[in-house]
Design a protein around this motif. Structure first.
Motif, PDB file in Angstrom:
ATOM      1  N   SER A   1      -0.897  12.170  -3.662  1.00  0.00           N
ATOM      2  CA  SER A   1      -2.218  11.148  -4.052  1.00  0.00           C
ATOM      3  C   SER A   1      -2.027  10.847  -5.992  1.00  0.00           C
ATOM      4  CB  SER A   1      -3.294  10.993  -3.777  1.00  0.00           C
ATOM      5  OG  SER A   1      -3.275  10.607  -2.204  1.00  0.00           O
TER       6      SER A   1
ATOM      7  N   PRO B   1      -2.138  -3.250 -11.026  1.00  0.00           N
ATOM      8  CA  PRO B   1      -2.562  -2.635 -10.487  1.00  0.00           C
ATOM      9  C   PRO B   1      -3.702  -2.978  -9.760  1.00  0.00           C
ATOM     10  CG  PRO B   1      -3.255  -1.514 -12.497  1.00  0.00           C
ATOM     11  CD  PRO B   1      -2.444  -2.515 -13.063  1.00  0.00           C
TER      12      PRO B   1
ATOM     13  N   ASP C   1       0.798  -1.198  -0.272  1.00  0.00           N
ATOM     14  CA  ASP C   1       0.483  -0.089  -0.197  1.00  0.00           C
ATOM     15  C   ASP C   1       0.808   1.100  -0.194  1.00  0.00           C
ATOM     16  OD1 ASP C   1      -1.409  -2.380   0.903  1.00  0.00           O
ATOM     17  OD2 ASP C   1      -2.782  -0.968   1.775  1.00  0.00           O
ATOM     18  N   ILE C   2       0.847   2.566  -0.349  1.00  0.00           N
ATOM     19  CA  ILE C   2       1.800   3.674  -0.700  1.00  0.00           C
ATOM     20  C   ILE C   2       1.133   4.593  -0.570  1.00  0.00           C
ATOM     21  CG2 ILE C   2       2.113   4.689  -2.696  1.00  0.00           C
ATOM     22  CD1 ILE C   2       1.361   2.689  -5.109  1.00  0.00           C
TER      23      ILE C   2
ATOM     24  N   VAL D   1       1.457   4.829 -11.633  1.00  0.00           N
ATOM     25  CA  VAL D   1       0.918   3.594 -11.052  1.00  0.00           C
ATOM     26  C   VAL D   1       0.074   3.433 -12.700  1.00  0.00           C
ATOM     27  CG1 VAL D   1      -1.360   2.146 -10.342  1.00  0.00           C
ATOM     28  CG2 VAL D   1       0.745   2.848  -8.725  1.00  0.00           C
TER      29      VAL D   1
ATOM     30  N   GLU E   1      -9.384   3.513  -4.065  1.00  0.00           N
ATOM     31  CA  GLU E   1      -9.792   3.495  -4.194  1.00  0.00           C
ATOM     32  C   GLU E   1     -11.150   3.035  -4.375  1.00  0.00           C
ATOM     33  OE1 GLU E   1      -5.868   3.788  -4.118  1.00  0.00           O
ATOM     34  OE2 GLU E   1      -7.003   1.231  -4.111  1.00  0.00           O
TER      35      GLU E   1
ATOM     36  N   SER F   1       3.935   9.385  -3.529  1.00  0.00           N
ATOM     37  CA  SER F   1       5.044   9.519  -4.676  1.00  0.00           C
ATOM     38  C   SER F   1       6.191   8.721  -4.613  1.00  0.00           C
ATOM     39  CB  SER F   1       4.712  10.395  -5.412  1.00  0.00           C
ATOM     40  OG  SER F   1       4.604  11.501  -5.151  1.00  0.00           O
TER      41      SER F   1
ATOM     42  N   ALA G   1       1.177   9.667  -7.267  1.00  0.00           N
ATOM     43  CA  ALA G   1       0.994   8.290  -7.482  1.00  0.00           C
ATOM     44  C   ALA G   1       0.270   7.649  -8.038  1.00  0.00           C
ATOM     45  CB  ALA G   1       0.873   7.952  -5.167  1.00  0.00           C
ATOM     46  N   LEU G   2      -0.975   8.063  -7.952  1.00  0.00           N
ATOM     47  CA  LEU G   2      -1.671   7.036  -9.366  1.00  0.00           C
ATOM     48  C   LEU G   2      -1.039   7.185 -10.045  1.00  0.00           C
ATOM     49  CD1 LEU G   2      -4.528   6.031  -9.358  1.00  0.00           C
ATOM     50  CD2 LEU G   2      -5.748   8.394  -9.727  1.00  0.00           C
TER      51      LEU G   2
ATOM     52  N   LEU H   1       6.635   5.579  -3.770  1.00  0.00           N
ATOM     53  CA  LEU H   1       6.795   4.919  -4.860  1.00  0.00           C
ATOM     54  C   LEU H   1       7.898   5.057  -6.222  1.00  0.00           C
ATOM     55  CD1 LEU H   1       5.550   2.660  -6.381  1.00  0.00           C
ATOM     56  CD2 LEU H   1       3.400   4.864  -7.119  1.00  0.00           C
TER      57      LEU H   1
ATOM     58  N   TYR I   1      -3.660   3.587  -3.264  1.00  0.00           N
ATOM     59  CA  TYR I   1      -2.859   3.882  -3.960  1.00  0.00           C
ATOM     60  C   TYR I   1      -2.616   6.005  -3.407  1.00  0.00           C
ATOM     61  CZ  TYR I   1      -3.485   0.293  -7.235  1.00  0.00           C
ATOM     62  OH  TYR I   1      -3.290  -0.936  -7.208  1.00  0.00           O
TER      63      TYR I   1
ATOM     64  N   LEU J   1       0.425  -4.291  -7.678  1.00  0.00           N
ATOM     65  CA  LEU J   1       0.203  -3.287  -6.963  1.00  0.00           C
ATOM     66  C   LEU J   1      -1.416  -3.551  -6.727  1.00  0.00           C
ATOM     67  CD1 LEU J   1       1.190  -1.795 -10.177  1.00  0.00           C
ATOM     68  CD2 LEU J   1       2.254  -0.064  -8.405  1.00  0.00           C
TER      69      LEU J   1
END
Length: 217
Positions: free
Chosen positions: A46, A64, A10-11, A53, A70, A15, A49-50, A18, A39, A35
């Motif tokens: 966020s 993912p 879990d992130i 991904v 999410e 970012s 980070a997304l 990651l 995220y 993943l």
């Protein structure tokens, strides 16, 4: 060299963590990177980070999965009660990373489309990957979102009837060590709660870790 299957925990909007763990992996195109969800929320970036991904699929076979955060983010578009619930669970930090206010409409439509299409599980010949938990006697496709996305490892499940090793996130292992029960591995090591972000090569057991700022742990 043999292709690798690597799970990332879990992130939670970190970012930099990651990016650092992906850099440490020295990715190859034949790697499969799973993943495990979450995220977004809690951390400072966020959106970044997304976006990482989403872009990871251009560099390797990226898978993912959906996490409960999410699912909350998707629900926040549907009504005020869902929005309030998400904000209390870290969604306020996510909205800040997009626009600085609480307007969900500022989130790009393509990000919502990406989230909507996330699967709840992934499996190989030897392992299966799911965000939170599983029922030992249920086929993977029959898992509801409560079990797959929300149920913590408070009461540990037994081995899955398929004989495959389960790889999950969601329940933070705050000691910083990946939980390894042989038949079950939990790769959430508390990123977003002051812990570290972990990546696990599921066949060899090699672990990479960075702190929330992206420094080697």
């Amino acid at each position: 060299m043999l292709p690798r299957t690597i799970a990332i925990g879990d992130i939670h909007g970190h970012s930099e963590a990651l990016a650092a763990v992906i850099n440490a992996l020295d990715l190859r195109q034949d790697d499969t990177i799973v993943l495990l969800g979450d995220y977004v929320d809690r951390g400072p970036d966020s959106r970044g980070a997304l976006e990482q991904v989403i872009e990871l699929g251009e560099r390797c076979h990226a898978v993912p999965l959906m996490g409960n955060h999410e699912e909350m983010m998707l629900g926040a578009r549907e009504g005020r009660d869902d929005l309030r619930f998400w904000l209390r669970c870290g969604g306020d930090a996510t909205l800040k990373s997009y626009s600085g206010d609480q307007d969900v409409r500022r989130i790009p439509a393509e990000h919502f489309r990406f989230l909507k299409n996330l699967p709840h599980y992934f499996e190989t010949d030897t392992h299966f990957f799911i965000h939170a938990n599983y029922a030992p006697n249920w086929p993977l496709e029959q898992h509801d979102s409560k079990t797959a996305l929300w149920l913590p490892l408070t009461d540990l499940p037994g081995p899955h009837y398929s004989g495959k090793i389960a790889v999950v996130g969601h329940t933070p292992q705050m000691g910083g060590k990946v939980l390894d029960l042989g038949y079950l591995k939990c790769v959430d090591t508390g990123c977003g709660y002051g812990g570290v972000l972990s990546a696990l090569e599921v066949n060899t057991g090699i672990v990479w870790q960075v702190d929330e700022n992206g420094q080697r742990a």
